[in-house]
Design an enzyme around this catalytic site. Sequence first.
Site: not given
Ligand code: BES
Ligand code: ZN
Length: 619
Positions: A288, A312-313, A316, A335, A392, A400
């Site tokens: 995002e 989703h993005e 955010h 999330e 991480d 989520y």
């Molecule tokens: N912000 C996240 C991606 C992220 C989280 C990167 C933690 C690094 C550390 C992004 O918004 C996300 O949640 N992406 C998901 C998308 C989905 C839940 C629709 C993904 O990448 O799968």
């Molecule tokens: Zn996310």
Amino acid sequence: MLLAFAGTSCSHEPETSDAASKTDTMQFNDPHSLAQPTVAVGTHLDWHATVDFNTHTISGTAIWTLKSSPDAKEVIFDTRGLTISKVTTDGDNVAAFTLGDTIPGQPWMGQALHIPISASTKTVHISYSSSPDAAALQWLSAEQTRDKKFPFLFTQSQAILARTWVPCQDGPGVRFTFNAEVQVPTGMMALMSAENPQSVSADGIYRFKMEQPIPSYLMSLAVGDLAFKSVGKETGVYAEPSYVDACAEELSDMQAMLESAEKLYGKYQWGRYDVIVLPPSFPFGGMENPRITFATPTIIAGDKSLVALVAHELAHSWSGNLVTNATWNDFWLNEGFTVYFENRIMEALYGKDYADMLKVLEYESLVETVKEFGSDSADTHLKLKLEGRDPDEGVSDIAYNKGAYFLRLLESKVGREKWDAFVNGYFTSNGFKVMTTEAFIDYLNKNLIEPNKAAFADVDINAWIYGPGIPDNCPKITSTRFEQVDAEVTKFKGGSAASSLATSGWSTHEWLRFIYQMPDDISPEKMSELDKAFKFTGAGNCEIADAWYELAVRRHYTASYDAMDTFLNSVGRRKFLMPLYKAMMQTGQEALAKSIYAKARSGYHYVAQNSLDDLVGKP
Ligand code: BES
Ligand code: ZN
């Protein structure tokens, strides 16, 4: 003195129960940053950088404008792998900077950059260069791109990788504005989380401005052979030139998404909303980055069936980018709210039946995750304990999906009207601020629970936030479209031919449901029958392909293995990689996993490599 916008690593203030005063003089300890923003904080960044595709480095100067407490003697920035050549203060006073030690066993923390200052120091100028193996940066050769004309660079800063390409106070609780001037090879376009160009500049120089304060994890840069196509008044798509039309077509609902999001939870605060579709090695589905979501090309399915990722993005832009988790322990606030909000946008645009399918898939995935962690694991608490660990590790279905289901429970107690008014107020009154889990609980108590006491009489919010597993009062969602899928699954299990099943009009989600419902002891003959009827092996839709290959590995259905090998060598999205390698590792097929990984690893981004090195072993 306590600065209004910064966290502290050494707070002895008592916890106050007043949410307003808490967000104004927010007290929290960020265990993943070495900076001390309450002593001296960078409030604005002027960044001058050159992107060098030969050396795989970014070098330049980061000029930070400071706000310091009267007794400040130093300002501290996070760095990791940066070579610092020179630091000056207020222009040309050379500063005797030092780099702190690395922390044994915690390479992700990097090193603190200590710069001596006085309380009157206004700016520090840091000249530096990133390392060729900077974790945030993925450098692709022209061969690894679609059009094969230019190399490509993209960043991924979340959670604490910004410090590998910019010296910064790298915690989500610190916000700053920025200007940038970036030199890239001529013919290439550069984009940042800022006001962006829509065409290639003649001299390879790009100037950026981000006027809204953002935390470091939202800093981003992409450089490549890129074209832009508008899809609405404030929305558009960037992609490689040969791909941009297809991407714009797939994402043509973006403007409607933006408008329906605003109708739900208030005005979009960031000006434009664009998406860049990156090369397939991008390790996430989406990221995002403000004004410019970074997205995987695996959502370009040809039938718009995977656009929930954009919802989703986009969501955010409120949950996360506007109201930001104070530390990565509070990640569920980013999330969980975003998954909830994403689903509301999908419901507004595509109807309740569609949104219900997504909710059921979230629930099933959450159940699996809780099973994997163990139902009494502390990693299944919404509020995480990531001190001393790589943040991480906190990225799971808990933040989520447990997060989203908790919010759905709250909604169910008061009904949509009151709930939406509450969420709207939450985003409006906390915009551009940070939020701890505890400040959220205070806000929730004051603004939703106390005014509706009776409705919440039997809700134990602490059990959801500080307790394990999925509490019994988790809302139960059913999906009428999945009931229809399940009826076909029953027929198939009862002996009906695959080709006789009523599958016409199924979307990606119905196919996923179908594959997930296949019995654990399905025979190779039945697998082959399904494959013939539905062409799962080699499917262009990555979600369907991924689900099928996982089943294939678990059932030792080797007819899919060549296609899976190709898939694993062409896609770098960690969500797709992990289940396949995990399935191979768990079913006595380690040799296969290792041989595919040995070939594919160099094409993956650092964050995917990092997870897979742990799972498969570093080749
Ligand atoms: N912000 C996240 C991606 C992220 C989280 C990167 C933690 C690094 C550390 C992004 O918004 C996300 O949640 N992406 C998901 C998308 C989905 C839940 C629709 C993904 O990448 O799968
Ligand atoms: Zn996310």
